[in-house]
Design an enzyme around this catalytic site. Structure first.
Site, mmCIF file in Angstrom:
data_model
loop_
_atom_site.group_PDB
_atom_site.id
_atom_site.type_symbol
_atom_site.label_atom_id
_atom_site.label_comp_id
_atom_site.label_asym_id
_atom_site.label_seq_id
_atom_site.Cartn_x
_atom_site.Cartn_y
_atom_site.Cartn_z
ATOM 1 N N THR A 319 -1.406 -13.255 -11.253
ATOM 2 C CA THR A 319 -1.026 -13.267 -12.656
ATOM 3 C C THR A 319 0.481 -13.086 -12.820
ATOM 4 O OG1 THR A 319 -1.109 -10.884 -13.091
ATOM 5 C CG2 THR A 319 -3.204 -12.106 -13.195
ATOM 6 N N ASP A 320 0.984 -13.483 -13.962
ATOM 7 C CA ASP A 320 2.350 -13.118 -14.328
ATOM 8 C C ASP A 320 2.385 -11.598 -14.513
ATOM 9 O OD1 ASP A 320 5.040 -13.379 -14.984
ATOM 10 O OD2 ASP A 320 4.680 -15.167 -16.196
ATOM 11 N N TRP A 321 3.581 -11.045 -14.602
ATOM 12 C CA TRP A 321 3.750 -9.591 -14.494
ATOM 13 C C TRP A 321 3.362 -8.873 -15.778
ATOM 14 C CZ3 TRP A 321 3.903 -11.596 -10.220
ATOM 15 C CH2 TRP A 321 4.444 -11.028 -9.057
ATOM 16 N N LEU A 323 0.098 -7.786 -17.276
ATOM 17 C CA LEU A 323 -0.965 -8.175 -18.203
ATOM 18 C C LEU A 323 -1.891 -7.029 -18.576
ATOM 19 C CD1 LEU A 323 -0.009 -11.043 -17.419
ATOM 20 C CD2 LEU A 323 -2.413 -11.718 -17.304
#
Length: 612
Positions: A319-321, A323
């Site tokens: 994931t992007d940072w 979440l």
């Protein structure tokens, strides 16, 4: 399933049992080594694999024991307490030797854990002029290149692959083994604040250059000398509503009024063909499509349905940072980017990300939530094992179990070597794009293009270091004293209420009227050359007719620019996007459609050359 897999699916390992160390035997097939190791891991050790967060580095290369400005925490607590072994670095020592020593100290700490699983270090781009804590990092000791948008202006696959290979050598020298890039989104919304790290809005160019970038970092196949690429932001982050950034709640929506969702997948198809090892879904949530209206990291219809099933991608999905949990950055609140699922608890968000098909949580350090979900029967341990296999396999493929330490003396030689610095400077010069070069009359009455300038002229400069300009001419105090004025500007953006948000340039592309008036005043007094850092496509129509020459850059030193302006080097760049004529045209364009601004001032691919 093998016997080892069956046994592992039945129960977590006992951390008091004797350790079968055959996973350290480099002669065994990687798949077998993975199963030998996985079968002995406790649930806590497996959960630690799933979380990758920012880790601090002390300037002297010692291990950090407290939180830094943009994250990080106690190294010992991360490694021994939370059993984590994937970390993202931001700030780093200026000395590459200290950087390498820190890496080795961290690997020594990890080697002393029960199973000795080596650490994997990741980094955002760190070979350019950017300094944004969550997007790209100032180069420091590393060779300095134009941003990816500047590489797109050059437009040459060989140059991009050469850059990536040099960055690979610098990364591996200090122990960085995962690149949180390339960013192959299509920059179809001119206001989008993340465009600078893309290859522009042309799908064919972005696809070609993105694949070359991956080959340069990874090689033809991932191996012991590779840096794995975490290609982002699937399924394409460009079509942001009003160009706002989804690091922030007001920028969470991705919209497709032109119906071009599929177009934004094309660069990723090229990345899959090039063998990218990892994929990062974006923060944004799709609105008005067939997909669930939740952030892409939570989105099963995108991660499992599109990425895993349609494209057959079996690499790591991270994931992007940030979440899952709320944070504080630089003293300001920074809520979790849980778009569309803000109502869920952190524990429920973890479950939704796992159910979506992701393997790892970027920017998070809460393995206890995953452990609870497994123990409560909400996530099967077999599901945990599926991701753990991918994460362990990459450590083996990269050779981290066999060669976990780096050579400190080599790091000092490789990072920022004269050869690499020269290559970066050449690319800075080549990316400069000449947009206007009007004829003017010289002292003899002959007409000639403004550029290239002669050496030794009287120069009035703004935005250029006077000591550098003095190497090319005589620096004077006012336009009235000058033969020519040289002004360096940055594309405009709107100030936002929080310090951190202003790292992401958003809003109008119009220059303030007072800035335009100042430029006109100088241009009326002396032939004026303007260079603009085009991190976004600035509206230049109000002044373009009054300038003697105009250039654009995407990361170039004063010397690189002046070399081009004086003819020591030639401008080779071409615009990697349309340069719109008005903000009205930008606001009327569809954010998912490339080349959709009416009557651009300069079109994609435009770039003048010097004669002769």
């Amino acid at each position: 399933m093998t016997d080892l897999q069956n046994r592992d699916a039945a129960a977590s390992a006992d951390d008091t049992a004797p350790i079968d160390t055959r996973y350290l035997d480099a002669s065994l097939p990687i798949a077998e080594r993975v199963e030998i190791l996985l079968s002995q891991m406790t649930l806590e050790e497996k959960a630690g694999l799933f979380f990758q967060t920012v880790i601090g580095i002390n300037p002297d290369g010692t291990l950090a024991e407290e939180r830094g400005m943009a994250g990080g925490g106690s190294t010992d607590e991360f490694v021994n307490g939370l059993k984590m072994n994937h970390f993202n670095i931001h700030q780093a020592p200026a000395d590459p030797g200290a950087f390498a020593e820190w890496h080795n100290r961290l690997q020594e700490l990890a080697a002393a854990t029960r199973l000795g699983i080596p650490v994997t270090i990741s980094s955002d781009p760190r070979n350019s002029y950017s300094d944004n804590p969550l997007a790209a990092l100032f180069a420091g000791a590393f060779s300095v290149w134009p941003e990816p948008m500047g590489l797109a202006a050059i437009g040459d696959e060989a140059t991009v692959e050469r850059f990536a290979d040099i960055a690979r050598q610098e990364y591996t020298a200090v122990g960085i083994r995962v690149a949180l890039h390339p960013q192959i989104d299509l920059a179809t919304e001119p206001r989008w604040s993340r465009a600078l790290q893309t290859f522009g809005e042309d799908v064919e160019l972005a696809s070609r250059l993105g694949a070359a970038y991956i080959r340069g970092f990874q090689g033809e196949t991932l191996g012991h000398d590779s840096v794995a690429t975490m290609t982002k932001h699937f399924p394409g982050g460009g079509p942001q509503q009003d160009g706002e950034d989804p690091h922030f709640g007001h920028g969470r929506e991705q919209v497709y009024p032109g119906g071009e969702f599929e177009l934004h997948l094309k660069p990723f198809e090229a990345a899959f063909e090039a063998g990218t090892s990892q994929i990062m879904p974006y923060y944004g949530m799709p609105v008005g499509t067939e997909y669930e209206e939740v952030g892409f990291g939570f989105n099963k219809s995108v991660v499992t349905g599109l990425l895993r099933e349609r494209y057959g991608f079996d690499g790591i999905v991270c994931t992007d940072w940030g979440l899952i949990t709320d944070d504080e950055i630089m003293g300001e609140p920074f809520p979790a980017r849980a778009w569309g699922v803000e109502h869920l608890s952190p524990r429920e968000r973890v479950k939704k990300v796992i159910d979506a098909g992701c393997d790892q949580f970027g920017g998070e350090a809460c393995p206890e939530l995953l452990i609870e979900l497994v123990r409560d029967g909400e996530i099967a341990e077999e599901r945990v094992d599926a991701s753990a296999r991918r994460l362990l396999r990459e450590k083996f493929v990269l050779g981290l179990f066999d060669h976990r330490f780096v050579d400190v003396e080599r790091a000092k030689r490789v990072v920022g070597s004269a050869e690499f610095v020269a290559a970066g400077e050449a690319a800075q010069r080549a990316a400069i794009t000449l947009l206007v070069n009007r004829e003017r009359t010289d002292a003899t009455g002959a007409a000639a293009p403004t550029l290239p300038l002669g050496r030794g002229l009287r120069l009035y400069v703004e935005g250029v270091a006077p000591e550098v300009a003095g190497e090319y001419g005589e620096v004077v105090a006012s336009p009235a004293e000058a033969d020519v004025a040289i002004l360096r500007l940055a594309a405009p953006f709107e100030e936002r209420p929080t310090f951190f948000e202003n790292f992401f340039h958003s809003g109008s592309l119009d220059f303030p009227e007072e800035r335009l008036a100042h430029l006109r005043e100088i241009a009326a007094a002396v032939p004026t050359v303007v260079d603009v850092f085009l991190d976004r496509p600035a509206i230049l129509a109000p002044i373009v007719d009054e300038l003697a020459a105009l250039t654009g850059n995407w990361g170039a030193s004063d010397r690189a620019l002046l070399d081009v302006l004086t003819g020591a080097a030639a401008p080779e760049g071409r615009l990697p996007f349309d340069l719109p004529r008005t903000m009205a045209a930008v606001e009327a364009s569809r954010p998912d459609v490339p080349f959709d601004t009416v009557d651009p001032l300069f079109p994609h691919g435009y770039g003048l050359r010097y004669e002769g």
